[in-house]
Design an enzyme around this catalytic site. Structure first.
Site, PDB file in Angstrom:
ATOM      1  CB  ALA A   1      -0.894  -0.001   1.321  1.00  0.00           C
ATOM      2  N   GLY A   2       0.226   2.397  -0.550  1.00  0.00           N
ATOM      3  CA  GLY A   2       1.054   3.501  -0.701  1.00  0.00           C
ATOM      4  C   GLY A   2       1.608   3.953  -1.975  1.00  0.00           C
TER       5      GLY A   2
ATOM      6  CG  LEU B   1      -3.573   7.900   5.738  1.00  0.00           C
ATOM      7  CD1 LEU B   1      -4.734   7.732   6.913  1.00  0.00           C
ATOM      8  CD2 LEU B   1      -3.646   6.835   4.648  1.00  0.00           C
TER       9      LEU B   1
ATOM     10  CB  SER C   1      -0.247   5.894   8.439  1.00  0.00           C
ATOM     11  OG  SER C   1       0.381   7.372   8.072  1.00  0.00           O
TER      12      SER C   1
ATOM     13  CE  LYS D   1       1.808  -1.443   6.163  1.00  0.00           C
ATOM     14  NZ  LYS D   1       1.919  -0.929   4.675  1.00  0.00           N
TER      15      LYS D   1
END
Length: 362
Positions: A61-62, A114, A173, A214
């Site tokens: 992800a990201g 985000l 995050s 996560k």
């Protein structure tokens, strides 16, 4: 071929600021003609969360925050792709500049915050590509100004569970103020319970979409104990270890090392892999783990397997090694499996977890 082309293009790509280069890469993959990657070596086939993965190498992800380039990424040879993080409502993220290459360290610092086009944009793209094949997960995040962040995860799970192969609760995050507070045991227990209930409602009468958790690499072992306890009690389907770190190893040499944000890439490898091993020992086989952090070669990928990872994810290393890296890692993992006299890579999962948790064997 991909590696050769990247070596030619790298000076031009790296002459651009990091976010512009990233944006162009995603746009290029999204525009690429639809094609399938070649068949994977059968020794790499992996089962996890009730899903069959052709290989264990995933895109983290990201990279593709808004699910724009899923098919292009799968064509690079990834066994699965995780889009996001996605927030319920669109939000711009933090001001630019917010991502920095640390070339001397083969690392990246980002403080995107985000940035997301929002849940509905992602849902539309996922619905459009249904039936094309390939395993796709979605990383879930909370809006920065949300009055009830736990509710955001439930909203996302209810909307996206029917469209994704798995969902990830991202409370790790470092770039949304207060988000990591949701890793505390009591807060996490409430959040996970609400998210699972929303998933169950969305999947009523159908297969339940796996929910993963996560975590940050900066956890203390007592904090890890609390998170694993919640995951086991609530029946989480898996954990991803780990997100970016707020730590700054003394070994960093790049001028950008002082930028705030999450550090990813090579310097994260040792800490994230030790945390992975510690998590594997605590999970005691109840669910599989995805190893993330510092993977940049078949050797580092294999270390994650030995530490307890069933699946793997990376993307920072592609900044420095190009889009052919997934294929190189797969080839190296298959070779190591056969040299060990085995017919399945999965036979090596967690082989050295105890030693790696002690700081040995990396």
């Amino acid at each position: 071929m991909l590696s050769h082309l990247f070596s030619l293009a790298r000076p031009l790509i790296h002459s651009l600021d990091a976010e512009t280069a990233h944006r162009l890469t995603v746009t290029g993959l999204a525009a690429a003609p639809l094609r399938r990657a070649g068949a994977d070596d059968p020794v790499l086939a992996t089962q996890a969360f009730g899903l069959s993965f052709p290989n264990p190498v995933g895109l983290a992800a990201g990279f593709d925050k808004n699910a724009e380039a899923i098919d292009g990424a799968l064509a690079l040879g990834f066994g699965f792709v995780e889009a996001g993080g996605v927030t319920p409502l669109p939000q711009p993220g933090n001001p630019r500049p917010r991502v920095f290459r640390l070339a001397e360290d083969e690392a990246v610092i980002n403080r995107y915050g985000l940035n997301s086009e929002g849940m509905e944009a992602v849902a539309k793209r996922l619905a459009t590509r249904r039936g094309r094949g390939g395993l796709v997960g979605v990383n879930l995040g909370a809006n920065k100004d949300s009055a009830d962040r736990a509710a955001d995860y439930a909203i996302l799970a209810r909307r996206l569970a029917p469209l994704a192969d798995f969902l990830t609760i991202n409370v790790s995050s470092p770039n949304t103020p207060g988000l990591r507070d949701l890793q505390a045991e009591n807060a996490l227990d409430d959040l996970v319970a609400r998210t699972l209930a929303a998933r169950d409602e969305a999947n009523a009468g159908a297969r339940l979409t796996p929910i993963l958790l996560k975590i940050a690499p900066d956890l203390t072992l007592p904090e890890l104990d609390g998170m694993v306890a919640v995951a086991r009690k609530r029946g989480i389907d898996g954990m991803i270890v780990s997100n970016t770190t707020v730590a700054r190893p003394a070994s960093l040499r790049s001028a950008a090392r002082g930028e705030t944000g999450g550090l990813s890439g090579k310097p994260l490898f040792e800490a994230s892999t030790r945390l992975l091993a510690e998590t594997f020992l605590r999970v005691d086989g109840q669910f599989p783990l995805i190893g993330v952090g510092g993977i940049d070669s078949a050797e580092t990928a294999f270390a994650k397997i030995r530490a307890g990872a069933t699946l793997l994810q990376f993307y920072s290393a592609m900044v420095f090694k190009g889009p052919g890296l997934a294929g190189q890692i797969k080839s190296g993992l298959a070779d190591r499996t056969r040299r060990a006299g085995l017919t399945r890579l999965t036979a090596l999962i967690g082989r050295d977890a105890a030693a790696i948790a002690r700081g040995e064997g990396l």
